[in-house]
Motif scaffolding. Structure first.
Motif, short mmCIF file in Angstrom:
data_model
loop_
_atom_site.label_atom_id
_atom_site.label_comp_id
_atom_site.label_asym_id
_atom_site.label_seq_id
_atom_site.Cartn_x
_atom_site.Cartn_y
_atom_site.Cartn_z
N SER A 60 51.74 -67.21 28.89
CA SER A 60 50.54 -67.98 28.56
C SER A 60 50.59 -69.37 29.19
O SER A 60 49.60 -69.84 29.75
CB SER A 60 50.39 -68.09 27.04
OG SER A 60 49.25 -68.84 26.70
N ARG A 61 51.73 -69.99 29.13
CA ARG A 61 51.87 -71.32 29.75
C ARG A 61 51.70 -71.24 31.26
O ARG A 61 51.08 -72.11 31.86
CB ARG A 61 53.21 -71.93 29.38
CG ARG A 61 53.25 -72.38 27.94
CD ARG A 61 54.51 -73.18 27.63
NE ARG A 61 54.55 -73.43 26.21
CZ ARG A 61 55.56 -73.11 25.42
NH1 ARG A 61 56.64 -72.54 25.92
NH2 ARG A 61 55.51 -73.36 24.14
N GLY A 64 48.14 -71.27 32.08
CA GLY A 64 47.34 -72.45 31.78
C GLY A 64 47.39 -72.99 30.37
O GLY A 64 46.76 -74.02 30.08
N GLU A 65 48.12 -72.36 29.46
CA GLU A 65 48.21 -72.89 28.10
C GLU A 65 48.84 -74.28 28.11
O GLU A 65 49.86 -74.50 28.76
CB GLU A 65 49.05 -71.96 27.22
CG GLU A 65 49.31 -72.51 25.84
CD GLU A 65 50.32 -71.69 25.04
OE1 GLU A 65 50.90 -72.26 24.11
OE2 GLU A 65 50.53 -70.50 25.33
N THR A 66 48.23 -75.19 27.39
CA THR A 66 48.79 -76.53 27.25
C THR A 66 49.08 -76.89 25.80
O THR A 66 49.89 -77.76 25.53
CB THR A 66 47.85 -77.60 27.85
OG1 THR A 66 46.57 -77.50 27.20
CG2 THR A 66 47.69 -77.40 29.35
N ASP A 67 48.41 -76.22 24.86
CA ASP A 67 48.63 -76.45 23.44
C ASP A 67 48.12 -75.24 22.67
O ASP A 67 47.64 -74.27 23.27
CB ASP A 67 47.96 -77.74 22.96
CG ASP A 67 46.47 -77.78 23.23
OD1 ASP A 67 45.82 -76.71 23.19
OD2 ASP A 67 45.94 -78.87 23.49
N SER A 69 45.50 -74.66 21.12
CA SER A 69 44.08 -74.33 21.28
C SER A 69 43.76 -73.70 22.64
O SER A 69 42.63 -73.27 22.88
CB SER A 69 43.21 -75.59 21.09
OG SER A 69 43.43 -76.50 22.14
N SER A 70 44.74 -73.66 23.52
CA SER A 70 44.49 -73.09 24.86
C SER A 70 45.36 -71.87 25.17
O SER A 70 45.58 -71.54 26.33
CB SER A 70 44.69 -74.17 25.93
OG SER A 70 46.03 -74.63 25.95
N VAL A 72 46.55 -68.38 26.11
CA VAL A 72 45.94 -67.30 26.89
C VAL A 72 46.39 -66.00 26.24
O VAL A 72 47.56 -65.65 26.29
CB VAL A 72 46.37 -67.37 28.37
CG1 VAL A 72 45.76 -66.22 29.15
CG2 VAL A 72 46.01 -68.71 28.98
N TYR A 75 43.73 -60.96 27.19
CA TYR A 75 43.30 -61.34 28.54
C TYR A 75 43.71 -60.26 29.53
O TYR A 75 44.83 -59.79 29.50
CB TYR A 75 43.98 -62.68 28.86
CG TYR A 75 43.87 -63.20 30.26
CD1 TYR A 75 42.75 -63.92 30.66
CD2 TYR A 75 44.91 -63.03 31.16
CE1 TYR A 75 42.68 -64.44 31.94
CE2 TYR A 75 44.84 -63.55 32.44
CZ TYR A 75 43.71 -64.25 32.82
OH TYR A 75 43.62 -64.76 34.09
#
Length: 111
Positions: A60-61, A64-67, A69-70, A72, A75
């Motif tokens: 996920s990171r 694009g996961e940053t926190d 709330s984001s 992934v 998908y």
């Protein structure tokens, strides 16, 4: 779980032995206490599927996961033959979420 069932159906219709599916399970919902059960993993029984438990959200990171709330999750993405992940994932030929709603376009991208 609907996404896993939709993906299994897609694979029953796609007979190409070169297709590879990587399913990444990760804790997202409050009920995700641990790795998926054997019954959950059995939802995707096609031999072209490899399933992984990603407790730390590494994939996920990378996507694009940053926190929190984001994250992934749920998908689908399709990559062209020969594309390899290195330090970062390659550009997908197609990607969308949630899987159950993306399955028709995922099939078209595979075709």
């Amino acid at each position: 779980m609907q996404g896993a069932s939709a993906l299994e159906k897609l694979l029953r219709e796609q007979h190409d032995p070169r297709i590879r599916v990587f399913v990444i399970w990760e804790p997202v919902l409050p009920t995700d206490f641990g790795a998926p059960s054997t019954a959950t993993l059995r939802r995707l029984s096609d031999l072209r599927v490899s399933q992984y438990w990603d407790k730390e959200h590494l994939v996920s990171r990378a996507l694009g996961e940053t926190d929190s709330s984001s994250v992934v999750w749920d998908y689908a993405s399709v990559y062209e033959p020969g594309k390899l992940w290195s330090a970062a994932p390659p550009s997908a030929a197609y990607s969308h979420a949630p899987v159950v709603r993306a399955i028709d376009w995922t099939k078209k991208a595979i075709d």
